[in-house]
Write a protein that holds these residues in place. Structure first.
Motif, PDB file in Angstrom:
ATOM      1  N   CYS A  26       0.854  -1.191   0.000  1.00  0.00           N
ATOM      2  CA  CYS A  26       0.000   0.000   0.000  1.00  0.00           C
ATOM      3  C   CYS A  26       0.889   1.239   0.000  1.00  0.00           C
ATOM      4  O   CYS A  26       1.750   1.382   0.867  1.00  0.00           O
ATOM      5  N   SER A  44     -11.024  11.636   9.381  1.00  0.00           N
ATOM      6  CA  SER A  44     -11.146  10.189   9.198  1.00  0.00           C
ATOM      7  C   SER A  44     -10.467   9.796   7.884  1.00  0.00           C
ATOM      8  O   SER A  44     -10.507  10.547   6.903  1.00  0.00           O
ATOM      9  N   PRO A  45      -9.855   8.623   7.847  1.00  0.00           N
ATOM     10  CA  PRO A  45      -9.203   8.174   6.618  1.00  0.00           C
ATOM     11  C   PRO A  45     -10.182   8.067   5.456  1.00  0.00           C
ATOM     12  O   PRO A  45      -9.860   8.390   4.322  1.00  0.00           O
ATOM     13  N   MET A  46     -11.423   7.643   5.749  1.00  0.00           N
ATOM     14  CA  MET A  46     -12.416   7.498   4.694  1.00  0.00           C
ATOM     15  C   MET A  46     -12.772   8.860   4.099  1.00  0.00           C
ATOM     16  O   MET A  46     -12.874   9.005   2.885  1.00  0.00           O
ATOM     17  N   ALA A  60      -5.839  -0.757  -0.139  1.00  0.00           N
ATOM     18  CA  ALA A  60      -6.126   0.268   0.870  1.00  0.00           C
ATOM     19  C   ALA A  60      -6.393  -0.333   2.249  1.00  0.00           C
ATOM     20  O   ALA A  60      -6.430   0.392   3.247  1.00  0.00           O
ATOM     21  N   GLN A  61      -6.552  -1.638   2.352  1.00  0.00           N
ATOM     22  CA  GLN A  61      -6.857  -2.266   3.639  1.00  0.00           C
ATOM     23  C   GLN A  61      -5.809  -1.985   4.724  1.00  0.00           C
ATOM     24  O   GLN A  61      -6.186  -1.745   5.874  1.00  0.00           O
ATOM     25  N   LEU A  64      -6.625   1.351   6.294  1.00  0.00           N
ATOM     26  CA  LEU A  64      -7.824   1.312   7.115  1.00  0.00           C
ATOM     27  C   LEU A  64      -7.581   0.544   8.420  1.00  0.00           C
ATOM     28  O   LEU A  64      -8.051   0.964   9.478  1.00  0.00           O
ATOM     29  N   ARG A  65      -6.832  -0.548   8.371  1.00  0.00           N
ATOM     30  CA  ARG A  65      -6.508  -1.291   9.598  1.00  0.00           C
ATOM     31  C   ARG A  65      -5.654  -0.459  10.534  1.00  0.00           C
ATOM     32  O   ARG A  65      -5.866  -0.441  11.749  1.00  0.00           O
ATOM     33  N   CYS A  67      -5.531   2.799  10.784  1.00  0.00           N
ATOM     34  CA  CYS A  67      -6.314   3.879  11.369  1.00  0.00           C
ATOM     35  C   CYS A  67      -7.288   3.371  12.419  1.00  0.00           C
ATOM     36  O   CYS A  67      -7.615   4.080  13.361  1.00  0.00           O
ATOM     37  N   CYS A  68      -7.746   2.127  12.298  1.00  0.00           N
ATOM     38  CA  CYS A  68      -8.620   1.539  13.325  1.00  0.00           C
ATOM     39  C   CYS A  68      -7.863   1.334  14.626  1.00  0.00           C
ATOM     40  O   CYS A  68      -8.467   1.318  15.702  1.00  0.00           O
TER      41      CYS A  68
END
Length: 70
Positions: A26, A44-46, A60-61, A64-65, A67-68
């Motif tokens: 990524c 937020s990343p989104m 992109a996973q 997202l992981r 940022c969680c």
């Protein structure tokens, strides 16, 4: 200027270092201010993705992981 970091998420542990030789799964393109806003939870990343403040090459996973976990 451009700053390139190698950010790895492995077994629930995040590590950051200067870019290595391995090809990343990524690649995240953004400016320093936006990166800090995402890490600090101000953006937020989104939202950053949807509004074009961040561009991702590859999967992109991992973003997202990561940022969680923050």
């Amino acid at each position: 200027g451009t700053h390139i970091s190698d950010i790895r998420l492995q077994d629930g542990v995040v590590s950051v270092k200067e870019c290595g030789d391995d090809y990343p799964s990524c690649i995240i393109h953004t400016d320093e201010r936006m990166a800090l806003d995402i890490v600090r939870g101000n953006v937020s990343p989104m939202s950053a993705l949807l509004f074009g403040k961040v561009r991702v090459d590859g999967d992109a996973q991992p973003l997202l992981r990561l940022c969680c976990m923050l």
